[in-house]
Write an enzyme that holds these catalytic residues in place. Structure first.
Site, PDB file in Angstrom:
ATOM      1  N   ASP A  68       0.829  -1.201   0.000  1.00  0.00           N
ATOM      2  CA  ASP A  68       0.000   0.000   0.000  1.00  0.00           C
ATOM      3  C   ASP A  68       0.864   1.253   0.000  1.00  0.00           C
ATOM      4  O   ASP A  68       2.025   1.237   0.431  1.00  0.00           O
ATOM      5  CB  ASP A  68      -0.955   0.019   1.202  1.00  0.00           C
ATOM      6  CG  ASP A  68      -0.233  -0.028   2.536  1.00  0.00           C
ATOM      7  OD1 ASP A  68       0.803  -0.721   2.648  1.00  0.00           O
ATOM      8  OD2 ASP A  68      -0.702   0.626   3.494  1.00  0.00           O
ATOM      9  N   GLU A 133       0.178  -1.058   5.988  1.00  0.00           N
ATOM     10  CA  GLU A 133       1.249  -0.407   6.745  1.00  0.00           C
ATOM     11  C   GLU A 133       1.049   1.104   6.828  1.00  0.00           C
ATOM     12  O   GLU A 133       1.357   1.724   7.849  1.00  0.00           O
ATOM     13  CB  GLU A 133       2.601  -0.725   6.099  1.00  0.00           C
ATOM     14  CG  GLU A 133       3.804  -0.491   7.009  1.00  0.00           C
ATOM     15  CD  GLU A 133       4.304   0.951   7.000  1.00  0.00           C
ATOM     16  OE1 GLU A 133       5.104   1.311   7.889  1.00  0.00           O
ATOM     17  OE2 GLU A 133       3.913   1.727   6.094  1.00  0.00           O
TER      18      GLU A 133
END
Length: 382
Positions: A68, A133
């Protein structure tokens, strides 16, 4: 175009704004399947996680990272579209190039070359990837680690591909991180007319001496691995919107980045002592984002330092500076953890970029780490 650069561009082209993976993990699983990696997709809530492993023997070396990326910000401010991975003047521009799709691509190409040279290498290799994250980080790496722990699957060494480098690739290795503790405080007063202060209690005035003491307190001196603990106020909100009203309450958000000289419990106790000494009326909630961790000298640190020396012909500096990373979920299990990745000067910024040549350099360093730990002496016998 090198394999690492090509794969980086393919990953950047997928707009995986947290927590959306945009099929990055599917691409990676498909690429490593011919090399004998078994893919286990773990989805928790809206978060995609991937556990890839080749081999069943110990020791187990794991690359860890996230697919991400943070939001782009205003698209009109980008020189070129953030998900087109454009090369200009020797740099690759795009969201995630440095944080951290370039690292993931380098991990994969390093594994591919390593297994060509050492198809029967001892031990096992794994990748742990998450799409959580950059977000709350509640259903990502922490959940995968819990799953592995439940079934008794242990990692010996973990290299996280966070952008650790300062000026040139591999000049800085993160062998630890400070803890992060956030406080959310609501100070209560009594609302009233600003012309009649004796009929009100101004929470701003009441809190000011306590906040000053908190900002001036020396929490510790740090140590040879960590700088002193820092206290920072990030948000203060008060007022009703009218200039002639004393507000009835004030909200304060603050954060500790703390060393191993302190614990979250110790810091909370000292804050409460200060607030109570100033006789404030308050509510206070806490969020512990991560405890400090340190991977001292040992097989992983030595293997990574030797890898950067052999590829760059220059020593790397060990550091614990910077924000938190998913290493905070891995290290508490006694796993040796370090972070090594691209230069971090443009991460989370408009026109994020990475030096094109550095991607291949990073891949070579990663390959050398694998050779040091799984093939060469003395690392393979530790």
């Amino acid at each position: 175009m090198s394999d690492t650069l090509e794969l980086t561009r393919a990953l950047v082209a997928r707009p995986s704004v947290t927590p959306d993976d945009a099929d990055c993990q599917k691409l990676i699983a498909q690429r490593l399947a011919p090399l004998g990696f078994t893919a286990e997709h773990m989805r928790f809530n809206s978060v995609d996680n991937l556990w890839l492993r080749r081999g069943k023997r110990n020791p187990l070396f794991c690359f860890a990272g996230h697919t991400d990326v943070v939001p782009t910000g205003p698209l009109e401010h980008w020189t070129t579209p953030p998900f087109e991975a454009t090369i200009r003047e020797g740099n690759l521009y795009g969201r995630g190039t440095a944080d951290m799709k370039g690292s993931i691509a380098a991990m994969i190409t390093a594994i591919e070359r390593f297994l060509i040279d050492h198809p029967d290498a001892p031990g096992s290799i794994a990748l742990l990837l998450t799409s959580d994250e950059e977000g709350p980080a509640t259903h990502g790496t922490v959940k995968v680690i819990e799953t592995l722990q439940t079934r008794g699957e242990s990692i010996d060494w973990c290299l996280v591909g966070e952008p650790s480098s300062t000026d040139t690739i591999g000049d800085t290795i993160k062998n630890g991180r400070r803890g992060s503790l956030t406080g959310y405080m609501r100070i209560h007063g009594k609302q009233g007319h600003i012309a009649y202060p004796h009929l009100a209690i101004n929470p701003i005035h009441e809190a000011a001496p306590a906040l000053l003491e908190l900002t001036q307190t020396k929490w510790d001196d740090g140590n040879k691995h960590f700088p002193p603990t820092s206290f920072q106020i990030s948000n203060i909100k008060a007022g009703t919107g009218a200039g002639n009203i004393i507000p009835g309450e004030m909200f304060v958000e603050f954060n500790f980045r703390y060393s191993t000289e302190n614990t979250s419990e110790m810091l909370q106790k000292r804050v409460l002592e200060i607030l109570e000494r100033h006789r404030l009326t308050f509510d206070l909630d806490w969020t512990l984002s991560g405890k400090p961790f340190l991977t001292a000298a040992g097989p992983l640190v030595e293997a990574v330092r030797e890898a950067t020396r052999s590829v760059n012909d220059a020593p790397a500096m060990l550091s614990t500076a910077g924000g938190t990373s998913d290493g905070r979920f891995i290290a508490p299990l006694g796993i040796q953890v370090v972070e090594l990745g691209p230069v971090n000067q443009s991460i989370h910024q408009i026109d994020e970029h990475v030096d094109v040549r550095s991607l291949d350099t990073l891949s070579l360093i990663y390959q050398r780490v694998l050779e040091n730990l799984l093939i060469s002496l003395p690392y393979s016998h530790n």
